[in-house]
Design an enzyme around this catalytic site. Structure first.
Site, PDB file in Angstrom:
ATOM      1  N   ASP A  10       0.861  -1.194   0.000  1.00  0.00           N
ATOM      2  CA  ASP A  10       0.000   0.000   0.000  1.00  0.00           C
ATOM      3  C   ASP A  10       0.891   1.235   0.000  1.00  0.00           C
ATOM      4  O   ASP A  10       2.062   1.167   0.366  1.00  0.00           O
ATOM      5  CB  ASP A  10      -0.924   0.019   1.231  1.00  0.00           C
ATOM      6  N   SER A  11       0.302   2.367  -0.387  1.00  0.00           N
ATOM      7  CA  SER A  11       1.043   3.630  -0.341  1.00  0.00           C
ATOM      8  C   SER A  11       1.434   3.978   1.103  1.00  0.00           C
ATOM      9  O   SER A  11       2.385   4.726   1.303  1.00  0.00           O
ATOM     10  CB  SER A  11       0.177   4.750  -0.928  1.00  0.00           C
ATOM     11  N   GLY A  43      -2.874   9.400  -3.711  1.00  0.00           N
ATOM     12  CA  GLY A  43      -4.199   9.736  -4.239  1.00  0.00           C
ATOM     13  C   GLY A  43      -4.263  10.855  -5.255  1.00  0.00           C
ATOM     14  O   GLY A  43      -5.129  10.850  -6.117  1.00  0.00           O
ATOM     15  N   CYS A  73      -3.753  -1.172  -2.371  1.00  0.00           N
ATOM     16  CA  CYS A  73      -4.047   0.255  -2.538  1.00  0.00           C
ATOM     17  C   CYS A  73      -4.927   0.462  -3.777  1.00  0.00           C
ATOM     18  O   CYS A  73      -4.576   0.006  -4.873  1.00  0.00           O
ATOM     19  CB  CYS A  73      -2.716   0.977  -2.711  1.00  0.00           C
ATOM     20  N   ASN A  74      -6.045   1.143  -3.610  1.00  0.00           N
ATOM     21  CA  ASN A  74      -6.918   1.409  -4.761  1.00  0.00           C
ATOM     22  C   ASN A  74      -6.234   2.287  -5.798  1.00  0.00           C
ATOM     23  O   ASN A  74      -6.365   2.058  -6.997  1.00  0.00           O
ATOM     24  CB  ASN A  74      -8.195   2.116  -4.293  1.00  0.00           C
ATOM     25  N   THR A  75      -5.531   3.309  -5.338  1.00  0.00           N
ATOM     26  CA  THR A  75      -4.906   4.233  -6.287  1.00  0.00           C
ATOM     27  C   THR A  75      -3.846   3.498  -7.115  1.00  0.00           C
ATOM     28  O   THR A  75      -3.788   3.657  -8.338  1.00  0.00           O
ATOM     29  CB  THR A  75      -4.293   5.438  -5.531  1.00  0.00           C
ATOM     30  N   GLU A 158      -5.908   9.899   8.832  1.00  0.00           N
ATOM     31  CA  GLU A 158      -4.497   9.765   9.236  1.00  0.00           C
ATOM     32  C   GLU A 158      -4.172  10.656  10.429  1.00  0.00           C
ATOM     33  O   GLU A 158      -3.253  10.383  11.194  1.00  0.00           O
ATOM     34  CB  GLU A 158      -3.570  10.057   8.053  1.00  0.00           C
TER      35      GLU A 158
HETATM   36  N1  DGL Z   1      -4.197   3.707  -0.165  1.00  0.00           N
HETATM   37  C1  DGL Z   1      -4.847   4.759  -0.938  1.00  0.00           C
HETATM   38  C2  DGL Z   1      -6.058   4.183  -1.684  1.00  0.00           C
HETATM   39  O1  DGL Z   1      -6.594   3.128  -1.354  1.00  0.00           O
HETATM   40  C3  DGL Z   1      -5.257   5.920  -0.070  1.00  0.00           C
HETATM   41  C4  DGL Z   1      -4.091   6.715   0.448  1.00  0.00           C
HETATM   42  C5  DGL Z   1      -3.322   7.441  -0.633  1.00  0.00           C
HETATM   43  O2  DGL Z   1      -3.875   8.339  -1.313  1.00  0.00           O
HETATM   44  O3  DGL Z   1      -2.144   7.120  -0.795  1.00  0.00           O
HETATM   45  O4  DGL Z   1      -6.513   4.776  -2.629  1.00  0.00           O
END
Ligand code: DGL
Length: 274
Positions: A10-11, A43, A73-75, A158
């Site tokens: 993840d980011s 993001g 991570c979605n992004t 956060e």
């Molecule tokens: N992990 C990112 C997501 O799921 C959210 C945090 C970010 O923007 O890095 O989109």
């Protein structure tokens, strides 16, 4: 070939919400988690930047011996996964696999909605990529996908301000905007790793009876299905039930925030990238 841990990327800390559900569903495997906190959030970053950062992190997992990496991570799944699967892996690591979180969700969401209208709450990057619209259209062309970017939600979570009155304003605002664009929405997807931490608040502010989906359990089920369908890959995943955490930034900060997302104590080690 030695079996190796499954990599979860993840980011930052958010992917720990996904790891928590994966681990609950598949406790027998070993896992390595990497949060690229030094360069988070992803993001609002461009396609090229998210791809470059994500691929560097995936290569780090490969150096640790991982054969299978999940982009929690979605992004990163929206902006980097396709290029990694189509260009990077065939060239650099044809036997390794990288999976994301968008496909598992889009494969099932059309079975949940009764009205054929679903809402996607996500970062600006995920919304702009249109990945959810494109993927859902492949499986459920009749489903109307309404998106809403919520750029303030990640910083609020956060900073542990998501239960404050200030947060209520931003949560209400984006939910109202979503429902104005999609008045028939009956299913809302939390398409960002962080948003499950606000699920209770979101459900209080949405009309009664609305389905709210978190991705962790969906991704965990999908990973279990993938390993069942790919016995060769399954055999390459080590089964010691261990968990290791790494961050590209401060371990102290990761451990403090990490427990909020993981729901249990987290002890990380630092990694310097690239
Ligand atoms: N992990 C990112 C997501 O799921 C959210 C945090 C970010 O923007 O890095 O989109």
């Amino acid at each position: 070939m030695q079996p190796s841990p499954i990599g979860i990327f993840d980011s930052g800390y958010g992917g720990l919400t996904v790891l928590k559900d994966i681990r609950a569903r598949l406790p027998q495997y070993d896992y390595i988690y990497l949060g690229d906190n030094a360069r988070a959030p992803y993001g609002n970053r461009s396609f090229d930047t998210v791809h470059r950062y994500t691929w560097e992190c995936v290569q780090w997992f490969f150096k640790q011996g991982c054969e299978l990496v999940v982009l929690a991570c979605n992004t990163a799944s929206a902006k980097a996964l396709r290029t990694i699967q189509q260009n990077d892996l065939p060239r650099e690591a044809p036997d390794k696999r990288v999976l994301g979180v968008i496909r598992p969700t889009t494969e099932m969401i059309g079975q949940v909605t009764q009205t054929n209208e679903v809402g996607i709450l996500a970062t600006s990057g995920t919304v702009l990529s249109e990945s959810y619209k494109i993927e859902i259209a492949k499986f459920f062309p009749a489903v109307n996908v309404v998106q809403e970017a919520c750029p303030m939600w990640v910083p609020l979570i956060e900073n542990n301000e998501h239960n404050s009155e200030g947060a209520d304003y931003f949560v209400r605002k984006h939910l109202q905007q979503l429902l104005q664009k999609g008045p028939s929405i009956d299913t809302v997807l939390l398409a960002c790793t962080h948003y499950p931490l606000m699920k209770d608040k979101i459900s209080q502010l949405l009309p009664r009876g609305m389905r709210i989906l978190s991705q962790g359990p969906i991704v965990a089920d999908s990973l279990a299905g993938y390993l069942g369908r790919h016995p060769n890959m399954e055999a390459r995943c080590s089964k010691g039930g261990t968990l290791r955490f790494y961050t590209t930034d401060s371990t102290e900060d990761f451990d403090n925030h990490g427990s909020l997302f993981f729901g249990a104590g987290v002890e990380s080690a630092h990694v310097e990238l690239p």
